[in-house]
Motif scaffolding. Sequence first.
Motif, short mmCIF file in Angstrom:
data_model
loop_
_atom_site.label_atom_id
_atom_site.label_comp_id
_atom_site.label_asym_id
_atom_site.label_seq_id
_atom_site.Cartn_x
_atom_site.Cartn_y
_atom_site.Cartn_z
N GLU A 46 0.83 -1.20 0.00
CA GLU A 46 0.00 0.00 0.00
C GLU A 46 0.87 1.25 0.00
OE1 GLU A 46 -3.11 -0.11 2.94
OE2 GLU A 46 -3.10 -2.28 2.99
N ILE A 47 0.33 2.32 -0.59
CA ILE A 47 1.07 3.57 -0.66
C ILE A 47 0.12 4.73 -0.35
CG2 ILE A 47 0.66 3.79 -3.16
CD1 ILE A 47 3.44 5.15 -3.34
N VAL A 48 0.64 5.72 0.34
CA VAL A 48 -0.12 6.93 0.68
C VAL A 48 0.34 8.05 -0.24
CG1 VAL A 48 -0.57 8.66 2.46
CG2 VAL A 48 -0.43 6.22 3.07
N LEU A 49 -0.61 8.69 -0.91
CA LEU A 49 -0.30 9.79 -1.81
C LEU A 49 -0.82 11.09 -1.19
CD1 LEU A 49 -1.02 7.11 -3.66
CD2 LEU A 49 -0.56 8.71 -5.50
N LEU A 50 0.07 12.05 -1.04
CA LEU A 50 -0.27 13.32 -0.41
C LEU A 50 -0.39 14.41 -1.47
CD1 LEU A 50 2.22 13.24 2.61
CD2 LEU A 50 -0.15 12.43 2.55
N ALA A 51 -1.62 14.87 -1.73
CA ALA A 51 -1.82 16.05 -2.56
C ALA A 51 -1.73 17.27 -1.65
CB ALA A 51 -3.15 15.97 -3.28
N ASN A 52 -1.92 18.45 -2.21
CA ASN A 52 -1.69 19.68 -1.45
C ASN A 52 -2.97 20.45 -1.13
OD1 ASN A 52 1.07 19.29 -1.29
ND2 ASN A 52 1.46 20.33 -3.23
N GLY A 53 -4.11 19.75 -1.12
CA GLY A 53 -5.36 20.42 -0.78
C GLY A 53 -5.40 20.85 0.68
N PRO A 54 -6.26 21.81 1.02
CA PRO A 54 -6.30 22.34 2.38
C PRO A 54 -6.64 21.31 3.44
CG PRO A 54 -8.18 23.12 1.10
CD PRO A 54 -7.23 22.48 0.13
N SER A 55 -7.34 20.25 3.09
CA SER A 55 -7.69 19.22 4.07
C SER A 55 -6.46 18.53 4.64
CB SER A 55 -8.61 18.17 3.43
OG SER A 55 -7.94 17.50 2.38
N LEU A 56 -5.33 18.62 3.95
CA LEU A 56 -4.12 17.95 4.43
C LEU A 56 -3.62 18.57 5.74
CD1 LEU A 56 -2.42 15.54 3.45
CD2 LEU A 56 -0.77 17.19 2.53
N ARG A 57 -4.02 19.81 6.01
CA ARG A 57 -3.64 20.42 7.30
C ARG A 57 -4.10 19.56 8.47
NH1 ARG A 57 -6.36 25.15 5.30
NH2 ARG A 57 -4.95 26.42 4.03
N ASP A 58 -5.29 18.99 8.36
CA ASP A 58 -5.83 18.14 9.43
C ASP A 58 -5.42 16.68 9.25
OD1 ASP A 58 -7.17 20.36 10.56
OD2 ASP A 58 -8.85 20.08 9.17
N THR A 206 -11.24 21.36 -4.95
CA THR A 206 -12.24 22.44 -4.86
C THR A 206 -11.78 23.59 -5.75
OG1 THR A 206 -11.07 23.13 -2.84
CG2 THR A 206 -13.10 21.85 -2.58
N PHE A 207 -11.76 23.31 -7.04
CA PHE A 207 -11.23 24.27 -8.02
C PHE A 207 -12.15 25.45 -8.28
CE2 PHE A 207 -9.60 20.05 -9.43
CZ PHE A 207 -8.27 20.25 -9.08
N PHE A 208 -13.35 25.41 -7.72
CA PHE A 208 -14.32 26.45 -8.05
C PHE A 208 -14.64 27.36 -6.87
CE2 PHE A 208 -15.19 22.46 -10.37
CZ PHE A 208 -14.73 22.87 -11.61
N ASP A 209 -13.93 27.15 -5.74
CA ASP A 209 -14.12 28.02 -4.59
C ASP A 209 -13.56 29.40 -4.92
OD1 ASP A 209 -15.14 25.87 -3.33
OD2 ASP A 209 -13.56 25.66 -1.83
N GLY A 210 -14.40 30.41 -4.83
CA GLY A 210 -13.95 31.76 -5.13
C GLY A 210 -13.70 32.02 -6.59
N ARG A 282 -11.83 14.37 3.16
CA ARG A 282 -13.17 14.82 3.53
C ARG A 282 -13.60 15.97 2.62
NH1 ARG A 282 -10.14 14.77 8.33
NH2 ARG A 282 -10.51 12.95 9.65
N GLY A 283 -14.80 15.87 2.06
CA GLY A 283 -15.32 16.95 1.23
C GLY A 283 -14.75 16.99 -0.17
N SER A 284 -14.02 15.96 -0.59
CA SER A 284 -13.43 15.94 -1.93
C SER A 284 -14.51 15.93 -3.00
CB SER A 284 -12.55 14.70 -2.09
OG SER A 284 -12.11 14.55 -3.42
#
Length: 292
Positions: A46-58, A206-210, A282-284
Amino acid sequence: MTAFEKLDRFLRNLYDTAFYFAMMAVKENFRDYIRRAGPQGTPTDEIVLLANGPSLRDELPELIARGEHLRKDFLAVNYFAEDERFTTVRPKYYILSDPTFFRRCCDWERVERLYAVLNERVAWPMTLYVQFYNPEHFDYRAALPNPLIRIVRFHSQTYCGFPSLGYWCFRHGLGNGNYGSVIQNGEYVALQLGYKVLHLYGVDHTFFDGFCVDDENRACVRRTYFYDAAPQLKPLMLTSVNPPRPYTVHSYLAEKCELFRGHEILARYAERIGARIVNHTRGSLIDTYERA
């Protein structure tokens, strides 16, 4: 489907397939660099992939607290190395796929800082994947002399054509699934390396926020990455061309449609080779993968 529609689809697929192979022959080649290089060390299942979305803070503190980085291989992207937890996670794999990382434009000073950070902080064997497409002939090895960083290229020519032949191309490391996000290239690399379960974090999409048009008629979006202190409203620039040019509303929405179609292609490819992609974000906005 009528006979005419079937003929039309066949002819379109035939043209697209021929065009793809012609572009690969002219712009790239037919070598599977990912499999030739192989995995870094002894891979886990198994592998964990880390994107840079704001949810990664939590999500990132939770991953570290559970000791996931001690049990599974990790893959990170873009500016993750600037985070202080980079040396805690010690990702085996790293992906850079945006032209801004080889084209001296659009915040090049920050790109140079990233290369300096990678050179300084990487004290373990790590594979860095970069696009084969590099028309400016940027020298990644000169920018990253750290001997612990192995540099491997991957193809990024978009495949369009007969779907069954597309899967053959994917298995042989050629082209991609219309990916519009660096994390999608990470998913493809992980599948090529033989990982059976891919765990996605920070893929908010969340490419459409703002999303808006400012008083100068520029398409803008409120960019939010986990490493940013606060969201910033910035004009959208298309960096795949040189010099970069502003997005129009139409071109931005069309690109994001292709991005989400790329996730569908990846999901089908993963299922075809007996792998799973699990979205823990969460919320993806991604509706294609299995949800944790």
